[in-house]
Design a protein around this motif. Sequence first.
Motif, PDB file in Angstrom:
ATOM      1  N   PHE A 156      -3.361   1.142  11.562  1.00  0.00           N
ATOM      2  CA  PHE A 156      -2.679   2.449  11.610  1.00  0.00           C
ATOM      3  C   PHE A 156      -3.623   3.615  11.853  1.00  0.00           C
ATOM      4  CE2 PHE A 156      -3.930   2.132   7.180  1.00  0.00           C
ATOM      5  CZ  PHE A 156      -3.625   0.807   6.857  1.00  0.00           C
ATOM      6  N   THR A 157      -4.920   3.353  12.017  1.00  0.00           N
ATOM      7  CA  THR A 157      -5.848   4.439  12.372  1.00  0.00           C
ATOM      8  C   THR A 157      -6.720   4.009  13.539  1.00  0.00           C
ATOM      9  OG1 THR A 157      -7.218   3.609  10.546  1.00  0.00           O
ATOM     10  CG2 THR A 157      -6.032   5.656  10.158  1.00  0.00           C
TER      11      THR A 157
ATOM     12  N   PHE B 143      -8.347  -0.606  10.789  1.00  0.00           N
ATOM     13  CA  PHE B 143      -7.002  -0.601  10.202  1.00  0.00           C
ATOM     14  C   PHE B 143      -6.046  -0.396  11.365  1.00  0.00           C
ATOM     15  CE2 PHE B 143      -9.748   1.299   6.922  1.00  0.00           C
ATOM     16  CZ  PHE B 143      -9.556   0.398   5.889  1.00  0.00           C
TER      17      PHE B 143
ATOM     18  N   GLN C 259       3.524   7.511   4.256  1.00  0.00           N
ATOM     19  CA  GLN C 259       3.195   8.292   5.459  1.00  0.00           C
ATOM     20  C   GLN C 259       4.404   8.289   6.390  1.00  0.00           C
ATOM     21  OE1 GLN C 259      -0.229   7.289   7.800  1.00  0.00           O
ATOM     22  NE2 GLN C 259      -1.545   6.825   6.043  1.00  0.00           N
TER      23      GLN C 259
ATOM     24  N   SER D  42       0.640   3.505   2.123  1.00  0.00           N
ATOM     25  CA  SER D  42       0.729   3.994   3.505  1.00  0.00           C
ATOM     26  C   SER D  42       2.178   4.098   3.994  1.00  0.00           C
ATOM     27  CB  SER D  42      -0.064   3.073   4.440  1.00  0.00           C
ATOM     28  OG  SER D  42      -1.401   2.955   3.999  1.00  0.00           O
TER      29      SER D  42
ATOM     30  N   ARG E  48       0.140  -6.745  -4.713  1.00  0.00           N
ATOM     31  CA  ARG E  48      -0.289  -7.868  -3.875  1.00  0.00           C
ATOM     32  C   ARG E  48      -0.476  -9.090  -4.757  1.00  0.00           C
ATOM     33  NH1 ARG E  48      -4.793  -4.906   0.030  1.00  0.00           N
ATOM     34  NH2 ARG E  48      -3.458  -3.086   0.350  1.00  0.00           N
TER      35      ARG E  48
ATOM     36  N   HIS F 113       0.848  -1.191   0.000  1.00  0.00           N
ATOM     37  CA  HIS F 113       0.000   0.000   0.000  1.00  0.00           C
ATOM     38  C   HIS F 113       0.889   1.250   0.000  1.00  0.00           C
ATOM     39  CE1 HIS F 113      -0.183  -0.640   4.685  1.00  0.00           C
ATOM     40  NE2 HIS F 113       1.034  -0.579   4.227  1.00  0.00           N
TER      41      HIS F 113
ATOM     42  N   GLN G 211      -2.716   3.190  -5.952  1.00  0.00           N
ATOM     43  CA  GLN G 211      -3.429   3.810  -4.829  1.00  0.00           C
ATOM     44  C   GLN G 211      -3.075   5.283  -4.736  1.00  0.00           C
ATOM     45  OE1 GLN G 211      -2.404   1.776  -1.160  1.00  0.00           O
ATOM     46  NE2 GLN G 211      -4.137   0.370  -1.364  1.00  0.00           N
TER      47      GLN G 211
ATOM     48  N   ALA H  42      -5.887  10.247   7.936  1.00  0.00           N
ATOM     49  CA  ALA H  42      -5.302   9.647   6.728  1.00  0.00           C
ATOM     50  C   ALA H  42      -6.381   8.879   5.986  1.00  0.00           C
ATOM     51  CB  ALA H  42      -4.152   8.714   7.107  1.00  0.00           C
ATOM     52  N   TRP H  43      -6.119   8.661   4.722  1.00  0.00           N
ATOM     53  CA  TRP H  43      -7.010   7.786   3.957  1.00  0.00           C
ATOM     54  C   TRP H  43      -6.220   7.122   2.843  1.00  0.00           C
ATOM     55  CZ3 TRP H  43      -6.733  12.976   3.063  1.00  0.00           C
ATOM     56  CH2 TRP H  43      -6.517  13.380   1.755  1.00  0.00           C
ATOM     57  N   GLY H  44      -6.760   6.031   2.303  1.00  0.00           N
ATOM     58  CA  GLY H  44      -6.129   5.330   1.187  1.00  0.00           C
ATOM     59  C   GLY H  44      -7.208   4.872   0.232  1.00  0.00           C
TER      60      GLY H  44
ATOM     61  N   GLY I 125     -10.619   3.669   2.517  1.00  0.00           N
ATOM     62  CA  GLY I 125     -10.472   3.454   3.951  1.00  0.00           C
ATOM     63  C   GLY I 125      -9.824   4.689   4.555  1.00  0.00           C
ATOM     64  N   CYS I 126     -10.192   4.981   5.811  1.00  0.00           N
ATOM     65  CA  CYS I 126      -9.654   6.214   6.406  1.00  0.00           C
ATOM     66  C   CYS I 126      -9.726   6.152   7.927  1.00  0.00           C
ATOM     67  CB  CYS I 126     -10.451   7.417   5.905  1.00  0.00           C
ATOM     68  SG  CYS I 126     -12.212   7.330   6.312  1.00  0.00           S
ATOM     69  N   GLY I 127      -9.267   7.194   8.579  1.00  0.00           N
ATOM     70  CA  GLY I 127      -9.372   7.256  10.028  1.00  0.00           C
ATOM     71  C   GLY I 127      -8.435   8.291  10.613  1.00  0.00           C
TER      72      GLY I 127
ATOM     73  N   GLU J  18      -2.822   7.916  -1.389  1.00  0.00           N
ATOM     74  CA  GLU J  18      -2.893   8.016   0.058  1.00  0.00           C
ATOM     75  C   GLU J  18      -2.997   9.493   0.424  1.00  0.00           C
ATOM     76  OE1 GLU J  18      -2.161   5.046   1.593  1.00  0.00           O
ATOM     77  OE2 GLU J  18      -2.145   5.672   3.695  1.00  0.00           O
TER      78      GLU J  18
HETATM   79  N1  DAH Z   1      -3.575   1.068   3.354  1.00  0.00           N
HETATM   80  C1  DAH Z   1      -4.957   0.635   3.313  1.00  0.00           C
HETATM   81  C2  DAH Z   1      -5.120  -0.475   2.288  1.00  0.00           C
HETATM   82  O1  DAH Z   1      -4.305  -0.568   1.397  1.00  0.00           O
HETATM   83  C3  DAH Z   1      -5.889   1.746   2.970  1.00  0.00           C
HETATM   84  C4  DAH Z   1      -5.945   2.772   4.053  1.00  0.00           C
HETATM   85  C5  DAH Z   1      -6.903   2.718   5.044  1.00  0.00           C
HETATM   86  C6  DAH Z   1      -5.034   3.808   4.079  1.00  0.00           C
HETATM   87  C7  DAH Z   1      -7.001   3.639   6.030  1.00  0.00           C
HETATM   88  C8  DAH Z   1      -5.085   4.763   5.088  1.00  0.00           C
HETATM   89  C9  DAH Z   1      -6.091   4.660   6.080  1.00  0.00           C
HETATM   90  O2  DAH Z   1      -4.258   5.788   5.162  1.00  0.00           O
HETATM   91  O3  DAH Z   1      -6.164   5.611   7.039  1.00  0.00           O
HETATM   92  O4  DAH Z   1      -6.043  -1.204   2.338  1.00  0.00           O
END
Ligand code: DAH
Length: 358
Positions: free
Chosen positions: A256-257, A254, A179, A176, A200, A174, A213, A310-312, A287-289, A215
Amino acid sequence: MQDINKLESELLEEIGNARDLDALEAVRISAMGKKGRVSLMMRGLGQMAPEERKEIAPKLNQLKKVIGDAIDNAKAELNRAAMEARLASERVDVTLPVRPENKGRIHPISQVTDEIIEIFADMGFSIAEGPDIEDDFHNFTALNIPPEHPARQMHDTFYLPQKEDGSRQLLRTHTSSVQIRTMENKQPPHRIVVPGRTYRSDSDQTHTPMFNQIEGLVIDKTSHMGHLKGVLKEFCRAFFEVDDVEMRFRPSYFPFTEPSAEMDIRCTFAGDHIKIGEGDDWMEILGCGMVNPKVLAHCGIDPNEYQGFAWGMGIDRIAMLKYGIPDLRAFFDCDLRWLKHYGFVPLDVPTLGGGLSR
Ligand code: DAH
């Protein structure tokens, strides 16, 4: 007198007959050169009686002038003709159609990435990038995914051969990881988006082993979940070009959030067509948080002072949705016929002012 008149008509005829500059020069020398016919006559003046000389001299001067002028005119005429002949022979036909040019096309992924970046750039985000080949720390551990964490299995990671020290690099699963690299290398506040390739070990109709992706990360002292929602709402509005997009945040997990959510937007599925912004269906887009304090601590940031969100988001799927592209796998087939059909015109750069969508 008669000799003068005769010579004049002879010379004028010779001048008229000269077909090129060389021939004309030959006539000039034969008339006005040191031993030329006109010059010899001039020299004859010396032997004449004064009376005679008085009569002949003006005539000879007149002859000299007439012949000189005739030669000058003939020379100009020959030069003009030569120039005209050259122009005619060197003429370029500018009415010829240009040769067909093989114009490239911008891949839909690149186009959509540019559109997304444009939107976030307008909100004050900058772009960050990181390596596709990552280490375990940046892809997992620092993101609060310790060894043996089940999330590692979920990611179907491609690993590189083990090194002598036992560590293994991997293809990032990812974006991420960027970050972490950003927070390690720069001081907060942070406001970045990270577009890039991710990998993947997955392959079916809706998954390809390499995908894209984007981010997002915001770290400062005050940003909260309300800001996260506002930023993502503005993104959806601009990206899908609808006035209002109903959004839903579903609680999720997740590492990380904390808290974490998945964001869905309103849509209508009608066969292979989808309408964004209204309808009875929901579509998950990211996805986020709020960034987990443990992640901040891994990067040397004091979680009591700083916080953020953050979100992805997967780029490929929203590119398919936005531009009606049916098969994900075609994105990476490198079929030029496909690219010609679905690709975008180079230099037709998406801007908020000039129009985002094509
Ligand atoms: N890294 C996650 C994935 O690949 C997506 C993601 C979710 C990124 C929540 C984020 C986050 O920064 O806060 O499935």
